[in-house]
Design a protein around this motif. Structure first.
Motif, PDB file in Angstrom:
ATOM      1  N   LEU A   1       0.836  -1.207   0.000  1.00 19.30           N
ATOM      2  CA  LEU A   1       0.000   0.000   0.000  1.00 19.30           C
ATOM      3  C   LEU A   1       0.867   1.252   0.000  1.00 19.30           C
ATOM      4  O   LEU A   1       0.636   2.179  -0.785  1.00 19.30           O
ATOM      5  CB  LEU A   1      -0.932   0.016   1.211  1.00 19.30           C
ATOM      6  N   PHE A   2       1.864   1.311   0.859  1.00 16.16           N
ATOM      7  CA  PHE A   2       2.727   2.494   0.926  1.00 16.16           C
ATOM      8  C   PHE A   2       3.498   2.693  -0.372  1.00 16.16           C
ATOM      9  O   PHE A   2       3.695   3.826  -0.818  1.00 16.16           O
ATOM     10  CB  PHE A   2       3.674   2.414   2.121  1.00 16.16           C
ATOM     11  N   SER A   3       3.918   1.618  -1.000  1.00 14.44           N
ATOM     12  CA  SER A   3       4.577   1.731  -2.306  1.00 14.44           C
ATOM     13  C   SER A   3       3.630   2.335  -3.333  1.00 14.44           C
ATOM     14  O   SER A   3       4.033   3.170  -4.152  1.00 14.44           O
ATOM     15  CB  SER A   3       5.061   0.364  -2.785  1.00 14.44           C
ATOM     16  N   ALA A   4       2.373   1.915  -3.282  1.00 16.38           N
ATOM     17  CA  ALA A   4       1.373   2.478  -4.198  1.00 16.38           C
ATOM     18  C   ALA A   4       1.197   3.970  -3.952  1.00 16.38           C
ATOM     19  O   ALA A   4       1.164   4.764  -4.900  1.00 16.38           O
ATOM     20  CB  ALA A   4       0.035   1.744  -4.036  1.00 16.38           C
ATOM     21  N   ILE A   5       1.105   4.370  -2.691  1.00 15.90           N
ATOM     22  CA  ILE A   5       0.943   5.789  -2.350  1.00 15.90           C
ATOM     23  C   ILE A   5       2.151   6.590  -2.813  1.00 15.90           C
ATOM     24  O   ILE A   5       2.014   7.675  -3.380  1.00 15.90           O
ATOM     25  CB  ILE A   5       0.691   5.959  -0.837  1.00 15.90           C
ATOM     26  N   LEU A   6       3.338   6.048  -2.611  1.00 12.26           N
ATOM     27  CA  LEU A   6       4.556   6.753  -3.024  1.00 12.26           C
ATOM     28  C   LEU A   6       4.671   6.883  -4.543  1.00 12.26           C
ATOM     29  O   LEU A   6       5.406   7.743  -5.030  1.00 12.26           O
ATOM     30  CB  LEU A   6       5.790   6.044  -2.459  1.00 12.26           C
ATOM     31  N   SER A   7       3.931   6.073  -5.275  1.00 10.66           N
ATOM     32  CA  SER A   7       3.975   6.168  -6.739  1.00 10.66           C
ATOM     33  C   SER A   7       3.109   7.309  -7.277  1.00 10.66           C
ATOM     34  O   SER A   7       3.241   7.688  -8.437  1.00 10.66           O
ATOM     35  CB  SER A   7       3.530   4.851  -7.379  1.00 10.66           C
ATOM     36  N   LEU A   8       2.226   7.861  -6.451  1.00 10.14           N
ATOM     37  CA  LEU A   8       1.346   8.944  -6.888  1.00 10.14           C
ATOM     38  C   LEU A   8       2.153  10.219  -7.106  1.00 10.14           C
ATOM     39  O   LEU A   8       3.038  10.533  -6.323  1.00 10.14           O
ATOM     40  CB  LEU A   8       0.237   9.170  -5.860  1.00 10.14           C
ATOM     41  N   ARG A   9       1.829  10.954  -8.172  1.00  9.99           N
ATOM     42  CA  ARG A   9       2.635  12.123  -8.526  1.00  9.99           C
ATOM     43  C   ARG A   9       1.904  13.448  -8.442  1.00  9.99           C
ATOM     44  O   ARG A   9       2.544  14.488  -8.382  1.00  9.99           O
ATOM     45  CB  ARG A   9       3.172  11.949  -9.942  1.00  9.99           C
ATOM     46  N   THR A  10       0.600  13.447  -8.488  1.00  8.73           N
ATOM     47  CA  THR A  10      -0.147  14.706  -8.476  1.00  8.73           C
ATOM     48  C   THR A  10      -1.319  14.609  -7.500  1.00  8.73           C
ATOM     49  O   THR A  10      -1.718  13.514  -7.086  1.00  8.73           O
ATOM     50  CB  THR A  10      -0.720  15.033  -9.871  1.00  8.73           C
ATOM     51  N   THR A  11      -1.871  15.759  -7.186  1.00 13.63           N
ATOM     52  CA  THR A  11      -3.053  15.789  -6.327  1.00 13.63           C
ATOM     53  C   THR A  11      -4.208  15.051  -6.988  1.00 13.63           C
ATOM     54  O   THR A  11      -4.945  14.314  -6.317  1.00 13.63           O
ATOM     55  CB  THR A  11      -3.448  17.251  -6.025  1.00 13.63           C
ATOM     56  N   GLU A  12      -4.364  15.211  -8.287  1.00  8.97           N
ATOM     57  CA  GLU A  12      -5.449  14.512  -8.988  1.00  8.97           C
ATOM     58  C   GLU A  12      -5.283  13.003  -8.905  1.00  8.97           C
ATOM     59  O   GLU A  12      -6.259  12.277  -8.738  1.00  8.97           O
ATOM     60  CB  GLU A  12      -5.535  14.976 -10.445  1.00  8.97           C
ATOM     61  N   GLU A  13      -4.039  12.510  -9.028  1.00  4.81           N
ATOM     62  CA  GLU A  13      -3.801  11.079  -8.874  1.00  4.81           C
ATOM     63  C   GLU A  13      -4.151  10.632  -7.456  1.00  4.81           C
ATOM     64  O   GLU A  13      -4.721   9.556  -7.266  1.00  4.81           O
ATOM     65  CB  GLU A  13      -2.338  10.737  -9.185  1.00  4.81           C
ATOM     66  N   CYS A  14      -3.835  11.463  -6.480  1.00  3.41           N
ATOM     67  CA  CYS A  14      -4.196  11.152  -5.090  1.00  3.41           C
ATOM     68  C   CYS A  14      -5.702  11.071  -4.926  1.00  3.41           C
ATOM     69  O   CYS A  14      -6.220  10.138  -4.290  1.00  3.41           O
ATOM     70  CB  CYS A  14      -3.611  12.190  -4.133  1.00  3.41           C
ATOM     71  N   TYR A  15      -6.415  12.044  -5.493  1.00  3.49           N
ATOM     72  CA  TYR A  15      -7.879  12.003  -5.420  1.00  3.49           C
ATOM     73  C   TYR A  15      -8.410  10.711  -6.028  1.00  3.49           C
ATOM     74  O   TYR A  15      -9.254  10.031  -5.433  1.00  3.49           O
ATOM     75  CB  TYR A  15      -8.503  13.202  -6.135  1.00  3.49           C
ATOM     76  N   ALA A  16      -7.944  10.361  -7.206  1.00  7.54           N
ATOM     77  CA  ALA A  16      -8.434   9.156  -7.885  1.00  7.54           C
ATOM     78  C   ALA A  16      -8.171   7.908  -7.038  1.00  7.54           C
ATOM     79  O   ALA A  16      -9.066   7.075  -6.835  1.00  7.54           O
ATOM     80  CB  ALA A  16      -7.781   9.023  -9.264  1.00  7.54           C
ATOM     81  N   PHE A  17      -6.952   7.772  -6.541  1.00  6.53           N
ATOM     82  CA  PHE A  17      -6.585   6.585  -5.769  1.00  6.53           C
ATOM     83  C   PHE A  17      -7.338   6.523  -4.447  1.00  6.53           C
ATOM     84  O   PHE A  17      -7.933   5.496  -4.103  1.00  6.53           O
ATOM     85  CB  PHE A  17      -5.077   6.555  -5.533  1.00  6.53           C
ATOM     86  N   PHE A  18      -7.321   7.627  -3.699  1.00  7.17           N
ATOM     87  CA  PHE A  18      -7.938   7.602  -2.376  1.00  7.17           C
ATOM     88  C   PHE A  18      -9.462   7.529  -2.442  1.00  7.17           C
ATOM     89  O   PHE A  18     -10.083   6.963  -1.549  1.00  7.17           O
ATOM     90  CB  PHE A  18      -7.456   8.772  -1.524  1.00  7.17           C
ATOM     91  N   GLU A  19     -10.068   8.067  -3.490  1.00  4.13           N
ATOM     92  CA  GLU A  19     -11.521   7.910  -3.635  1.00  4.13           C
ATOM     93  C   GLU A  19     -11.885   6.459  -3.911  1.00  4.13           C
ATOM     94  O   GLU A  19     -12.940   5.994  -3.499  1.00  4.13           O
ATOM     95  CB  GLU A  19     -12.052   8.818  -4.741  1.00  4.13           C
ATOM     96  N   ASP A  20     -10.993   5.733  -4.597  1.00  2.79           N
ATOM     97  CA  ASP A  20     -11.228   4.308  -4.820  1.00  2.79           C
ATOM     98  C   ASP A  20     -10.920   3.492  -3.567  1.00  2.79           C
ATOM     99  O   ASP A  20     -11.599   2.512  -3.276  1.00  2.79           O
ATOM    100  CB  ASP A  20     -10.362   3.783  -5.970  1.00  2.79           C
TER     101      ASP A  20
END
Length: 108
Positions: free
Chosen positions: A13-32
Motif C-alpha cells: 500500500l505504501f509503495s502504491a501511495i509513493l507512486s502517486l505524482r499529483t493531487t489529482e492522482e491522489c484524489y483518484a486513488f484515495f476515492e477508490d
C-alpha cells in the motif's frame, strides 16, 4: 513503530501511495481506496495536527474542524508521544526552500 502494521500488504500500500505524482492522482486513488467518511476523517486529523502545532486551543480546533475533543486529544498524544510522522510531514510542507515546481505538482 508499531510492529503489528509492518506487513507485506502495508508495504505494498505504501509503495502504491509513493507512486502517486499529483493531487489529482491522489484524489483518484484515495476515492477508490477509502470511503468518503474515512477520507474526511483522515484529513480532519491532519488539520487538527496542523492547528495543534500552531498552538490553537482545543475549542478553536473543534469549532473550525468539527473534530471531537477525543479526536483532538488523540492527535495531540501522537504529536507528543508518537513516531514524529506528523512533524516530518509538516516540516516538509513548510520548508522555505520548496520551489514553485513542487507546489505546482500538487495542483495537477
Amino acid at each position: 513503530m508499531n510492529k503489528k502494521i509492518h506487513t507485506p500488504a502495508v508495504d505494498h500500500l505504501f509503495s502504491a501511495i509513493l507512486s502517486l505524482r499529483t493531487t489529482e492522482e491522489c484524489y483518484a486513488f484515495f476515492e477508490d481506496l477509502c470511503t468518503v467518511n474515512e477520507l474526511l476523517s483522515l484529513s480532519q486529523r491532519f488539520e487538527v495536527a496542523c492547528m495543534l502545532r500552531e498552538h490553537e486551543t482545543y475549542l478553536k480546533i473543534a469549532d473550525q474542524t468539527g473534530a471531537s475533543t477525543a479526536t483532538i486529544s488523540r492527535v495531540n498524544r501522537s504529536l507528543n508521544y508518537g513516531n514524529d510522522g506528523y512533524d516530518l510531514v509538516l516540516s516538509r510542507l513548510n520548508r522555505p526552500d520548496r520551489d514553485k515546481t513542487d507546489k505546482d505538482e500538487t495542483k495537477d
